[in-house]
Write a protein that holds these residues in place. Structure first.
Motif, PDB file in Angstrom:
ATOM      1  N   ARG A 193      17.364  -5.431 -12.095  1.00 15.54           N
ATOM      2  CA  ARG A 193      16.580  -4.205 -12.264  1.00 15.54           C
ATOM      3  C   ARG A 193      15.576  -4.039 -11.129  1.00 15.54           C
ATOM      4  N   ARG A 194      15.069  -5.150 -10.677  1.00 18.76           N
ATOM      5  CA  ARG A 194      14.129  -5.120  -9.549  1.00 18.76           C
ATOM      6  C   ARG A 194      14.790  -4.446  -8.347  1.00 18.76           C
ATOM      7  N   LEU A 195      15.997  -4.872  -8.029  1.00 21.77           N
ATOM      8  CA  LEU A 195      16.690  -4.292  -6.874  1.00 21.77           C
ATOM      9  C   LEU A 195      17.039  -2.836  -7.116  1.00 21.77           C
ATOM     10  N   GLN A 196      17.384  -2.515  -8.382  1.00 20.00           N
ATOM     11  CA  GLN A 196      17.707  -1.124  -8.702  1.00 20.00           C
ATOM     12  C   GLN A 196      16.512  -0.202  -8.486  1.00 20.00           C
ATOM     13  N   HIS A 197      15.337  -0.685  -8.855  1.00 15.72           N
ATOM     14  CA  HIS A 197      14.131   0.111  -8.632  1.00 15.72           C
ATOM     15  C   HIS A 197      13.774   0.192  -7.151  1.00 15.72           C
ATOM     16  N   PHE A 198      14.036  -0.915  -6.445  1.00 16.71           N
ATOM     17  CA  PHE A 198      13.556  -1.029  -5.072  1.00 16.71           C
ATOM     18  C   PHE A 198      14.445  -0.289  -4.070  1.00 16.71           C
ATOM     19  N   LEU A 199      15.739  -0.422  -4.233  1.00 12.59           N
ATOM     20  CA  LEU A 199      16.659   0.125  -3.219  1.00 12.59           C
ATOM     21  C   LEU A 199      16.972   1.596  -3.470  1.00 12.59           C
ATOM     22  N   GLY A 203      21.377  -2.762   1.437  1.00 12.36           N
ATOM     23  CA  GLY A 203      21.162  -1.365   1.095  1.00 12.36           C
ATOM     24  C   GLY A 203      20.068  -0.761   1.965  1.00 12.36           C
ATOM     25  N   ASN A 204      19.457   0.285   1.460  1.00 11.82           N
ATOM     26  CA  ASN A 204      18.371   0.933   2.189  1.00 11.82           C
ATOM     27  C   ASN A 204      17.136   1.016   1.306  1.00 11.82           C
ATOM     28  N   VAL A 205      15.981   1.028   1.934  1.00 15.14           N
ATOM     29  CA  VAL A 205      14.790   1.410   1.204  1.00 15.14           C
ATOM     30  C   VAL A 205      14.169   2.583   1.953  1.00 15.14           C
ATOM     31  N   LYS A 206      14.198   3.745   1.325  1.00 18.05           N
ATOM     32  CA  LYS A 206      13.786   5.010   1.941  1.00 18.05           C
ATOM     33  C   LYS A 206      14.464   5.201   3.301  1.00 18.05           C
ATOM     34  N   GLY A 207      15.742   4.901   3.327  1.00 16.45           N
ATOM     35  CA  GLY A 207      16.525   5.109   4.542  1.00 16.45           C
ATOM     36  C   GLY A 207      16.475   3.979   5.545  1.00 16.45           C
ATOM     37  N   VAL A 208      15.628   2.980   5.312  1.00 15.73           N
ATOM     38  CA  VAL A 208      15.564   1.832   6.220  1.00 15.73           C
ATOM     39  C   VAL A 208      16.547   0.767   5.737  1.00 15.73           C
ATOM     40  N   PRO A 209      17.578   0.467   6.538  1.00 12.96           N
ATOM     41  CA  PRO A 209      18.574  -0.509   6.090  1.00 12.96           C
ATOM     42  C   PRO A 209      17.998  -1.925   6.045  1.00 12.96           C
ATOM     43  N   LEU A 210      18.420  -2.693   5.044  1.00 18.39           N
ATOM     44  CA  LEU A 210      17.937  -4.065   4.910  1.00 18.39           C
ATOM     45  C   LEU A 210      18.798  -4.865   3.937  1.00 18.39           C
ATOM     46  N   MET A 219      -1.202  -9.305   1.643  1.00 22.36           N
ATOM     47  CA  MET A 219      -1.654  -8.171   0.829  1.00 22.36           C
ATOM     48  C   MET A 219      -1.090  -8.258  -0.584  1.00 22.36           C
ATOM     49  N   ILE A 220      -1.746  -7.505  -1.466  1.00 23.12           N
ATOM     50  CA  ILE A 220      -1.238  -7.371  -2.824  1.00 23.12           C
ATOM     51  C   ILE A 220      -0.760  -5.935  -2.973  1.00 23.12           C
ATOM     52  N   ILE A 221       0.456  -5.773  -3.452  1.00 17.63           N
ATOM     53  CA  ILE A 221       1.002  -4.413  -3.594  1.00 17.63           C
ATOM     54  C   ILE A 221       1.390  -4.176  -5.049  1.00 17.63           C
ATOM     55  N   ASP A 222       0.944  -3.066  -5.582  1.00 20.23           N
ATOM     56  CA  ASP A 222       1.351  -2.636  -6.912  1.00 20.23           C
ATOM     57  C   ASP A 222       2.853  -2.350  -6.877  1.00 20.23           C
ATOM     58  N   ARG A 223       3.547  -2.811  -7.912  1.00 24.83           N
ATOM     59  CA  ARG A 223       5.004  -2.680  -7.946  1.00 24.83           C
ATOM     60  C   ARG A 223       5.459  -1.231  -7.729  1.00 24.83           C
ATOM     61  N   ARG A 224       4.671  -0.301  -8.239  1.00 26.76           N
ATOM     62  CA  ARG A 224       5.084   1.097  -8.149  1.00 26.76           C
ATOM     63  C   ARG A 224       4.963   1.648  -6.729  1.00 26.76           C
ATOM     64  N   ASN A 225       4.258   0.904  -5.862  1.00 26.22           N
ATOM     65  CA  ASN A 225       4.143   1.330  -4.456  1.00 26.22           C
ATOM     66  C   ASN A 225       5.013   0.497  -3.520  1.00 26.22           C
ATOM     67  N   MET A 226       5.773  -0.443  -4.114  1.00 26.78           N
ATOM     68  CA  MET A 226       6.496  -1.414  -3.297  1.00 26.78           C
ATOM     69  C   MET A 226       7.441  -0.730  -2.307  1.00 26.78           C
ATOM     70  N   ARG A 227       8.217   0.227  -2.796  1.00 31.00           N
ATOM     71  CA  ARG A 227       9.179   0.924  -1.934  1.00 31.00           C
ATOM     72  C   ARG A 227       8.477   1.583  -0.740  1.00 31.00           C
ATOM     73  N   ASP A 228       7.470   2.363  -1.051  1.00 26.06           N
ATOM     74  CA  ASP A 228       6.753   3.095   0.005  1.00 26.06           C
ATOM     75  C   ASP A 228       6.149   2.133   1.023  1.00 26.06           C
ATOM     76  N   ASP A 229       5.452   1.136   0.520  1.00 33.20           N
ATOM     77  CA  ASP A 229       4.727   0.245   1.429  1.00 33.20           C
ATOM     78  C   ASP A 229       5.666  -0.611   2.277  1.00 33.20           C
ATOM     79  N   LEU A 230       6.685  -1.172   1.634  1.00 30.25           N
ATOM     80  CA  LEU A 230       7.588  -2.025   2.418  1.00 30.25           C
ATOM     81  C   LEU A 230       8.414  -1.198   3.394  1.00 30.25           C
ATOM     82  N   ALA A 231       8.793   0.012   2.997  1.00 30.01           N
ATOM     83  CA  ALA A 231       9.513   0.883   3.930  1.00 30.01           C
ATOM     84  C   ALA A 231       8.618   1.199   5.137  1.00 30.01           C
ATOM     85  N   GLY A 232       7.353   1.424   4.866  1.00 31.89           N
ATOM     86  CA  GLY A 232       6.401   1.696   5.949  1.00 31.89           C
ATOM     87  C   GLY A 232       6.267   0.515   6.901  1.00 31.89           C
ATOM     88  N   ILE A 233       6.111  -0.674   6.338  1.00 35.03           N
ATOM     89  CA  ILE A 233       5.946  -1.874   7.160  1.00 35.03           C
ATOM     90  C   ILE A 233       7.225  -2.176   7.950  1.00 35.03           C
TER      91      ILE A 233
END
Lengths: 319, 287
Positions: free
Chosen positions: B62-68, B116-123, B262-276
């Motif tokens: 489920r983690r990957l489903q939410h993330f990717l 897969g991708n996270v916000k279009g960034v392949p990984l 850093m500490i990242i809230d799970r709900r921001n994980m996609r946005d923040d990691l895609a940004g980084i």
């Protein structure tokens, strides 16, 4: 009970006591009892051989922790010359549970790193019972990188119950310190020979244990968790340590069979502590032999082999 | 049997009957703020309590489903299964423990990996399944992790791993310890290729996993209030015979001591990691 002997060695202890007694009598009287003494000595030797031929994993783990077992510095003294100890991680402190320095093996300069336990109470505390803190692992890393820079082969001696489980150790990043050593050692551009000389306790041992060759002294142990720890987690009681030791297969013989250990260095009869000199000689020969082989290899091939060696660890099915 | 025993020997007594009035699993209680939460809403919120932001444990898949991103997703090394090479037996056989864990989680072992991708960034992304024997690392986890690194290198893309693990798997004895060396060696290779590895430490990340792959991120990220450390708090308490300080071995403690970036809230994980990740790989900022 003679404390120099472990409980399964008590029959030997009794015989040895008898021999001592006879010697004492022999000094006093005119009667010649040397024949009787040598007969008993033969018997004691045979008894030791038969007991040591059938040691179980738990007994071996007691030998690995024997209070008289030779420690890193004992081997440094017997095997190497021109030893210069190097101290400190340059960041926080000097950890006395891990020692290291430059030395010569025969004439060849080498870098030595090893965990060090203490002999008496004061030293035991100073050495933190051989349980390193992060600064110990970071000192080790510094010496590893020195070894690489000056093209010194790295020889490590593993003897720890584990990395220290303390508040300060966690604060300073015990996990990161261990992890980083694993990463650095896997790519270090110099031959690495690791030898378990006593207790190989989990991640705290592995943190100086990644290399081209893994050797174990015959009665040393190497395991993912102490038998006591395993027992208390899986059996929910500390009383099943002997069973846990057996189940985990922590002995040199078993680990060699499993392909995790490359070479067993034989110990003198009764264990390393019974004859430190001959133990040291066996170890020295094993080190020289492996070093000659590893140094004859081109560096890129050495590193490829080291990488492949670690990739091969594991059992799984692929369908 | 005495009358006293008759009263007390019934084992753990629970209130029965009335509780079943509500269909099971429709509501959940937050362990921290005690708020009664609607299960479906909690799931939409990635198992984060909407009232107090407590991050509950989230399964690996489920983690990957939410993330990717939904497409594309290719699972990596999905057919690797554990074997009991040592014939390990404690109170239970390891073989039986594997079977039970596979049945209850529907996973083959404790690590799930996908490209897969996270916000279009392949990984490549991998996540531990804590419910599979405490997310413990044995040969399968080690091998899968290495395959992730190999896939990342092959496709020249970054690697993100979400860890949740009690440490090395005791039932695989020294083989499991060696997985620490194996995964770390693979990460050294990834580093040499200049590909980023982001390690996300979630509750809990301890022992051999923390002391190898999880602390070796180019960037280490933690989820709020996750338990992260080498030795377990109980072992430490028994060793030092001191009460542990408040918040000891929690994410915030690690941030303060410099162990995580850093500490990242799970709900921001996609946005923040895609940004980084997009910055580290010189791609345009994802939208």
């Amino acid at each position: 009970m003679n404390l120099n002997f472990l409980d399964f060695e008590q029959p030997i202890a009794e015989l040895e006591a008898k021999i001592e007694e006879l010697r004492y009598v022999g000094d006093d009287t005119e009667v010649n009892i040397s024949e009787e003494i040598s007969r008993l000595q033969e018997k004691s030797k045979a008894l030791t051989e038969s007991i040591f031929a059938n040691l179980n994993a738990w007994q071996i783990s007691q030998l690995a922790r024997h209070p008289q077992r030779p420690y890193t510095f004992d081997y440094v003294n017997h095997i190497f010359t021109d030893f210069y100890e190097l101290h400190g991680d340059r960041t926080f402190a000097d950890d006395n549970a891990i020692v290291g320095g430059i030395a010569r093996l025969e004439s060849k300069p080498v870098m030595i790193i090893g965990q060090q336990k203490g002999r008496d109470t004061t030293e035991k505390i100073r050495r933190n019972f051989g349980m390193p803190r992060p600064e110990g692992y970071r000192k080790a890393m510094r010496l590893m990188e020195l070894a690489e820079r000056f093209k010194l082969p790295l020889l490590t001696f593993i003897d720890t119950p584990g990395a220290y489980p303390g508040i300060d150790a966690e604060e300073r990043g015990q996990s990161e310190a261990i992890a980083r050593n694993l990463l650095v050692m896997s790519q270090l551009k110099t031959p690495i020979i690791c030898t378990v000389i006593g207790e190989g306790g989990s991640g705290g041992a592995l943190a100086i244990g990644v290399g081209d060759r893994l050797m174990m002294l015959q009665y040393s142990t190497y395991s993912v968790i102490s038998p006591e720890g395993c027992s208390s987690i899986l059996w929910k009681s500390a009383d099943n340590a002997a069973e846990a030791a057996e189940a985990m297969g922590i002995t040199s013989k078993r680990l060699k069979e499993l392909g995790l250990v490359d070479q067993i260095v034989p110990e003198p009869l009764g264990g390393a502590h019974r004859d430190v000199k001959s133990m040291a000689l066996n170890l020295k020969n094993a080190l020289l032999e492996n070093l000659e082989y590893l140094e004859g290899m081109p560096l890129d091939k050495l590193l490829d082999q080291r990488y492949q060696r670690h990739m091969n660890f594991g059992n799984y099915n692929e369908t | 049997m005495s009358w006293l025993k008759k009263i007390f020997n019934t084992g753990i007594r629970t209130e029965g009957g009335q509780k079943k009035a509500v269909p099971e699993g429709l509501w959940t209680k937050c362990a921290v703020c005690n708020a009664v939460l609607y299960r479906a809403e909690l799931e939409r919120n990635q198992e984060v309590c909407p009232k107090c932001d407590h991050h509950m444990r989230l399964g690996g898949r489920r983690r990957l489903q939410h993330f990717l991103d939904e497409e594309p997703r290719v699972e990596i090394a999905m057919n690797i299964e554990p074997v009991d090479a040592l014939k390990f037996k404690d109170q239970k056989k390891y073989k039986d423990r594997i079977t039970a864990a596979q049945k209850s989680t529907a996973e083959k072992d404790a690590l799930i990996a996908m490209m897969g991708n996270v916000k279009g960034v392949p990984l490549v992304a991998a996540a531990f399944e804590f419910r599979f024997m405490g997310g413990s690392m044995g040969s399968v986890v080690g091998e899968k992790f290495v395959r992730c690194v190999d896939t990342a290198i092959e496709h020249n893309i970054p690697f993100v791993c979400f860890s949740a693990s009690g440490g090395a798997r005791m039932q695989e004895a020294l083989f499991s310890l060696m997985q620490m060396a194996k995964t770390s060696a693979a990460l050294a290779k990834l580093r040499k290729r200049g590909l980023p590895f982001i390690s996300v430490l979630t509750d809990p990340t301890m022992g051999g996993v923390s002391a190898s792959l999880a602390m070796l991120g180019d960037i280490n990220v933690a989820e709020p209030k996750a338990l992260i450390g080498f030795a377990g708090p109980r072992v430490i308490e028994q060793t030092v015979r001191q009460t542990l300080p408040e918040g000891f071995q929690r994410s915030e403690f690690l941030l303060e001591h410099g162990a995580v970036d850093m500490i990242i809230d799970r709900r921001n994980m996609r946005d923040d990691l895609a940004g980084i990740l997009s910055a580290l790989t010189h791609q345009a900022t994802p939208v």
